[in-house]
Design an enzyme around this catalytic site. Structure first.
Site: not given
Ligand code: ZN
Length: 360
Positions: A79, A183, A212-213, A235, A326
């Protein structure tokens, strides 16, 4: 299980690949606004792929065909998007209310610098200063509603609907890599290398996915379009492996830096195909590539959408472990990235239709 054949050129990570990861990490691509990363991806893979297209949602779908008969169609998905923020209300004088896009905690936001929109307009996420905070307000957890983005009254080019990301520039820290959105720029950079060094026994279907998130929206249509025999998702998975690990082990879907690619058995959205789990482990062991099993449970990857597409697609995920995902900055190890790339290349170069007729 055969060991890696000598005539296949394995992708290697050197200065060129780290520079590419740096460009990818510094680019801004909050879900639904992946254009900056898409542009880098397209320019890197165009000379190497047989076909490159951008679909309706913005996925980059590239095919590199192999040679010979009985080639499996293998979809590799990574992603392009990252978690971030969206401006939702202009309060005047350069102050904006915002919402999070994807999973971000309010406690990771207060006081952080951000880049807004396509021009990377600098801003800061403001919160009431400690001097003025008192009583219960000072003790309570930070909520996004307590915060605002401040770009100053003179900026002016930003607007409601713009995305914002953490303003963290990439750097190398000895054996480690630090940047925002590792990520999943680690997966994107890996997939670019695999398109450049695709083994000839398969048809490689590379999906650089969007959104994707926010529940794997891009992967869903990418898998429908490719209709692959097998899918492997690249990922980066959270590691919470601080020195207290031995005594205070994090017992929920954890991984460790330096322990190699994290192979998924199960997360909250996918049970990996047992034939692919076995094949990946056997390949790692036959070629002495370090690996770890990501602790089953929680989380999810693009595989959550891919494996339920059409009549079902045998799927598995493999991740480079990274700390602090994140949040404004993640940390990953160069050696884990290399080992992940080597393992996926080894798996691809040995895949034959027999893997799908094996017992489960
Ligand atoms: Zn990811």
């Amino acid at each position: 299980m055969a060991v890696i054949s000598e005539d296949y050129q394995f992708p290697q990570i050197g200065d060129e690949q780290i520079k590419l990861l740096e460009r990818l990490s510094n680019a801004c691509a909050v879900s639904g606004d992946e254009g900056e990363v898409r542009k880098i991806v397209k320019s890197e893979i165009l000379p190497h792929a047989d076909e490159v297209k951008v679909d309706v949602l913005g996925n980059v779908l590239a095919t590199r065909r192999g040679l010979g008969d009985h080639r499996l169609k293998v979809m590799l998905a990574a992603h392009m998007d990252e978690v971030g923020l969206m401006l939702i209300n202009n309060q005047g004088e350069g102050i904006y209310r915002f919402e999070t896009v994807g999973g971000i905690s309010g406690s990771d936001l207060a006081g952080k610098s951000v880049w807004i929109g396509k021009d990377h307009i600098p801003g800061v996420i403001g919160i009431k200063p400690i001097h003025l905070a008192h009583g219960d307000n000072y003790q309570k957890p930070i909520d996004v509603d307590d915060l605002h983005i401040d770009v100053g009254p003179e900026a002016g080019k930003e607007k409601v609907g713009d995305r914002a990301t953490f303003a963290t520039t990439f750097m190398r820290l000895g054996p480690s890599l630090r940047g925002k959105a590792l990520d999943n720029r680690l997966g994107v950079a890996s997939l670019i290398e695999l398109v450049k060094h695709a083994p000839p026994n398969i048809d490689l279907q590379a999906a650089f996915t969007v959104q994707e998130e926010i529940s794997w929206r891009g992967a869903r249509v990418a898998a429908y379009a490719f209709n692959p025999d097998i899918a492997i998702v690249l990922d980066s998975t959270p590691a919470y492996d601080l020195p207290a690990w031995e005594t205070d082990e994090n017992d929920r879907y954890n991984s460790r830096l330096g322990a190699g690619p994290a192979i998924y058995v199960a997360d909250s959205s996918t049970l990996s195909d047992p034939r692919l789990i076995r094949f990946m482990i056997e390949t790692a062991e036959a070629n002495r590539i370090p690996y770890q099993l990501r602790q089953p449970g929680g989380g999810g990857t693009d595989a959550g959408a891919i494996h339920k597409q059409r009549e079902g697609i045998p799927s598995i995920s493999v991740s480079v472990p990274g700390r602090y995902h994140h949040s404004p900055a993640s940390i990953a190890r160069l050696v884990d990235w290399q080992n992940t790339l080597t393992l996926v290349a080894a798996v691809l170069s040995h895949l034959t239709p027999a893997v799908l007729t094996a017992d489960r």
